[in-house]
Design an enzyme around this catalytic site. Structure first.
Site, mmCIF file in Angstrom:
data_model
loop_
_atom_site.group_PDB
_atom_site.id
_atom_site.type_symbol
_atom_site.label_atom_id
_atom_site.label_comp_id
_atom_site.label_asym_id
_atom_site.label_seq_id
_atom_site.Cartn_x
_atom_site.Cartn_y
_atom_site.Cartn_z
ATOM 1 N N ARG A 111 -10.915 -2.190 5.723
ATOM 2 C CA ARG A 111 -10.720 -1.480 6.987
ATOM 3 C C ARG A 111 -11.130 -2.405 8.126
ATOM 4 N NH1 ARG A 111 -8.713 0.996 3.734
ATOM 5 N NH2 ARG A 111 -8.987 3.142 3.082
ATOM 6 N N HIS A 130 -3.044 4.809 12.403
ATOM 7 C CA HIS A 130 -2.187 3.966 11.577
ATOM 8 C C HIS A 130 -2.035 2.587 12.212
ATOM 9 C CE1 HIS A 130 -0.607 6.449 8.387
ATOM 10 N NE2 HIS A 130 -0.545 7.468 9.217
ATOM 11 N N CYS A 165 -6.376 0.265 8.985
ATOM 12 C CA CYS A 165 -6.366 -0.406 7.689
ATOM 13 C C CYS A 165 -6.266 -1.913 7.859
ATOM 14 C CB CYS A 165 -5.253 0.125 6.790
ATOM 15 S SG CYS A 165 -3.608 -0.206 7.399
#
Lengths: 233, 53
Positions: free
Chosen positions: A210, A132, A201
């Site tokens: 990405r 993340h 991301c």
């Protein structure tokens, strides 16, 4: 129903929805981080406990096995279970996160996720890890700050693996699966080797692209030899 | 809506305030424990992989 009651009910509804939104923002920005930090700590604790026990049992079991048994191939990782700890000094000296097998949503809540079909840690091929960038502890928040030469250090309890970043973060589309190939496309690597790929991301709060970083295995050393150079202050 | 709840709570004002507080905490708990974890993956922050898993 009088006009007064209607207006009052409508106002109360608006206040309720507003409070809900504020609470949800608090949940996403703050509470997921609290939960993820707790989960990651317990994953690392579990790993270290496992390593501590593993070393004892390996030492005790060594005498029972017949001498000259060839070293086994590395066992496959268990889905959803931690198997390594990653250190990236560029993200802060105390930055360390567990690496779990798999890249499912639930796995990524507890740490970084290893793409199941890519190479194992330190093996030939491309050891690929997703994390993340925002929410759930923001593990890869400083991802764009990675620069060529930055160390990415991992340990599986027996060996330290030091990877070196080869180029600045590369921006690509979500379907660009070639970036985690054994010899990643567009990475500049021209032959088989022991590579590492990190994905997160891009943009920071979005999902349209990405961000990718590639590294190659630079050095390994047994844990008995102490921390690698990159982690010494 | 809130007036209706207040009128239907038992006891005097202090007891009602206490029950209201408990109700608010119960709602927040249910939201954080069940509703938000369900809603959060619908936001884009979870898409960090390149193979769409």
């Amino acid at each position: 129903m009088s006009v007064r009651a209607l207006v009052r009910t409508f106002s109360e509804l608006c206040i309720t929805v507003g409070a809900l939104i504020v609470l949800f923002v608090v949940y996403v920005l703050f509470w997921t981080g609290v939960k993820a930090d707790h989960a990651m700590d317990s994953q690392i604790d579990a790993l270290q406990g496992q390593w501590a026990r593993g070393e004892i049992s390996a030492g005790a079991g060594a005498g029972d096995e017949p001498a000259g048994t060839p070293p086994a191939e590395p066992a496959p990782y268990q889905d959803g279970k931690p198997f390594a700890v990653m250190y990236i000094p560029r993200f802060g000296f105390t930055w360390n996160k567990p690496v779990l097998q798999g890249t499912g949503t639930d796995v990524l809540k507890k740490g970084l996720g290893h793409y199941a079909n890519t190479a194992q840690l330190g093996q030939k091929g491309n050891f690929s890890v997703a994390g993340h960038r925002r929410t759930y502890g923001d593990p890869f928040k400083d991802f764009p700050k990675l620069r060529p030469g930055d160390p990415v250090v991992l340990t599986d309890g027996t060996t330290w693996f030091t990877y070196r970043v080869d180029r600045r973060p590369y921006r690509t589309l979500p379907g660009d699966i070639g970036v985690i190939d054994p010899v990643p496309r567009k990475s500049g690597f021209d032959g088989p080797g022991r590579y590492l790929t990190l994905t997160t991301c891009e943009p920071e709060w979005g999902h349209s692209h990405r961000l990718i970083v590639w590294a190659h295995l630079d050095a390994t050393q047994p844990v008995e030899a102490g921390k690698p150079e990159a982690l010494r202050r | 809506m809130y007036g209706w709840i207040w009128r239907h709570l038992p006891g005097n004002a202090w007891v009602r305030a206490l029950i209201s507080l408990v109700l608010v905490f119960a709602v927040v708990y249910v939201l954080f424990q069940y509703v938000f974890p369900w809603a959060e993956p619908l936001l884009p922050f979870n898409d960090v992989t390149v193979d769409g898993q």
